[in-house]
Write a protein that holds these residues in place. Structure first.
Motif: not given
Length: 151
Positions: A26, A29-30, A32-37, A70
């Motif tokens: 995570y 990837k986090g 660049n991704s609010e969902e993964v954060s 984000h």
């Protein structure tokens, strides 16, 4: 009875390792991704609440740093950032010799904009990491450190 205790300890050790591997994924990837954060925040907080291990506090802190990136509202950005700083500071206070926690702070401070003033431990952490990474049994962590620091 000894066998049951051994199996339980082995299971806990395996579960802990799997959890760290998952959280490291995570981390990658986090940013660049609010969902993964959000997943990183949730899973690391749950892991910390269950185990009380400071390493999970550090992952939670990074999740908050990512959410600061984000967030569109400046107040939310600053709130997430301060939450991350607080949790990372507490993680280091509880386990100051943890290589991965120190690496997390090093990278976080390196990537934080200078005007926020969160960069006071970069040299200290870099020296600690370089001095101690060879003693780690975690091959993935050692390889990451070598790649990141180009050593």
């Amino acid at each position: 009875m000894k066998k049951i205790v051994f199996v339980f300890l082995l299971f806990c050790s395996f579960t802990n390792a799997q959890s760290l591997i998952e959280l490291r994924g995570y981390l990658q990837k986090g940013e660049n991704s609010e969902e993964v954060s959000k997943i990183l925040i949730s899973r690391s907080k749950n892991a910390y609440d269950t185990t009380k291990k400071p390493i999970y506090m550090a992952f939670y802190a990074v999740g908050n740093f990512f959410m600061a990136k984000h967030a569109s509202n400046p107040f939310n950005k600053y709130s997430y950032f301060n939450e991350g700083k607080k949790w990372l500071k507490d993680a280091i206070k509880k386990d100051p010799n943890n290589l991965e926690i120190r690496l997390i702070r090093f990278i976080s401070q390196e990537k934080t904009p200078k005007f926020l003033g969160y960069n006071k431990n970069i040299e200290e952490d870099r020296n600690f990491i370089i001095k101690n990474y060879k003693d780690s049994d975690d091959e993935n962590l050692v390889n990451f450190i070598k790649t990141y620091l180009k050593i």
